[in-house]
Design a protein around this motif. Structure first.
Motif, PDB file in Angstrom:
ATOM      1  N   ARG A 107      34.490  41.543  46.446  1.00 22.27           N
ATOM      2  CA  ARG A 107      35.736  40.680  46.575  1.00 22.27           C
ATOM      3  C   ARG A 107      35.266  38.993  46.452  1.00 22.27           C
ATOM      4  N   LEU A 153      28.227  39.376  41.926  1.00 21.02           N
ATOM      5  CA  LEU A 153      28.689  40.278  41.258  1.00 21.02           C
ATOM      6  C   LEU A 153      27.972  40.643  39.910  1.00 21.02           C
ATOM      7  N   THR A 211      33.203  47.622  41.891  1.00 26.24           N
ATOM      8  CA  THR A 211      34.630  47.440  41.610  1.00 26.24           C
ATOM      9  C   THR A 211      35.212  46.051  42.232  1.00 26.24           C
ATOM     10  N   LEU A 212      36.136  45.761  41.372  1.00 27.26           N
ATOM     11  CA  LEU A 212      36.640  44.202  41.509  1.00 27.26           C
ATOM     12  C   LEU A 212      37.892  44.249  42.489  1.00 27.26           C
ATOM     13  N   ASN A 213      37.943  43.676  43.704  1.00 31.87           N
ATOM     14  CA  ASN A 213      39.007  43.997  44.809  1.00 31.87           C
ATOM     15  C   ASN A 213      39.276  42.299  45.410  1.00 31.87           C
ATOM     16  N   THR A 214      40.460  42.348  46.093  1.00 34.60           N
ATOM     17  CA  THR A 214      40.618  41.241  46.813  1.00 34.60           C
ATOM     18  C   THR A 214      40.999  41.712  48.492  1.00 34.60           C
ATOM     19  N   GLU A 232      41.953  37.392  40.210  1.00 42.10           N
ATOM     20  CA  GLU A 232      40.348  37.799  40.600  1.00 42.10           C
ATOM     21  C   GLU A 232      39.747  38.138  39.199  1.00 42.10           C
ATOM     22  N   TYR A 233      40.403  39.176  38.383  1.00 45.80           N
ATOM     23  CA  TYR A 233      39.849  39.566  37.027  1.00 45.80           C
ATOM     24  C   TYR A 233      39.947  38.073  36.123  1.00 45.80           C
ATOM     25  N   THR A 278      36.896  35.920  37.362  1.00 43.27           N
ATOM     26  CA  THR A 278      35.592  36.785  36.977  1.00 43.27           C
ATOM     27  C   THR A 278      35.336  36.394  35.572  1.00 43.27           C
ATOM     28  N   LEU A 329      34.650  47.117  34.781  1.00 42.77           N
ATOM     29  CA  LEU A 329      34.965  47.040  36.191  1.00 42.77           C
ATOM     30  C   LEU A 329      36.276  47.808  36.644  1.00 42.77           C
ATOM     31  N   SER A 352      36.836  51.143  39.196  1.00 44.08           N
ATOM     32  CA  SER A 352      37.752  51.145  40.330  1.00 44.08           C
ATOM     33  C   SER A 352      38.581  52.346  40.119  1.00 44.08           C
TER      34      SER A 352
END
Length: 150
Positions: free
Chosen positions: A63, A81, A92-95, A104-105, A108, A122, A126
């Motif tokens: 995150r 990251l 994995t990309l999260n918030t 967030e993507y 990134t 990514l 996920s």
């Protein structure tokens, strides 16, 4: 009690390696029997742990915006990251809710210069590491492929 909970079917995800170091991730994996690690940004300080996470394919729910907001990383540009991904870890990309996943993507992409293929990687991580039914994972993976081929 943890054994009883695990046998009952819930999945185990522990927040570790965010404010505390790699030892917290190791404890989450051993005593906590974690299947995923929430955050895990400090694992790079322990090469043996990195190798274990890679071998076991334990996903890290990363995150970046949250880590910056909490002052754990000075800026998005300094977030680990890319190094986590380069180390072969399942990131994995999260918030944590302070921003949308779409934002967030986008951050990134802008911060690390990630291509569509890197963002799709990514997203696939996920999807594949989710606890969702296989049919759903297959459907979402196909949608990622369609997005990437556009």
């Amino acid at each position: 009690m943890l054994r009883a909970a695990r046998e009952a079917g819930p999945h185990l995800v522990h927040h570790a390696g965010e404010t505390a170091g790699p030892a917290s991730v190791r404890e989450a994996l051993t005593a906590g029997r974690a299947e995923r690690i929430g955050h895990g940004i400090r694992v790079l300080k322990d090469p043996e742990l990195v190798a274990e996470l890679r071998r076991r394919r334990v996903p890290l729910e990363v995150r970046p915006s949250s880590n910056v907001l909490l002052g754990l990383v000075p800026s998005l540009a300094e977030h680990p990251l890319p190094r986590l991904v380069e180390a072969g870890l399942t990131a994995t990309l999260n918030t944590d809710g302070e921003t949308s996943l779409t934002a967030e993507y986008q951050r990134t992409r802008e911060t690390f210069g990630y291509s569509d293929a890197q963002l799709a990687h990514l997203a696939r991580a996920s999807t594949e590491s989710s606890f969702a039914p296989e049919a759903w994972k297959t459907q979402v993976s196909a949608e990622i492929d369609r997005w990437l081929s556009r």
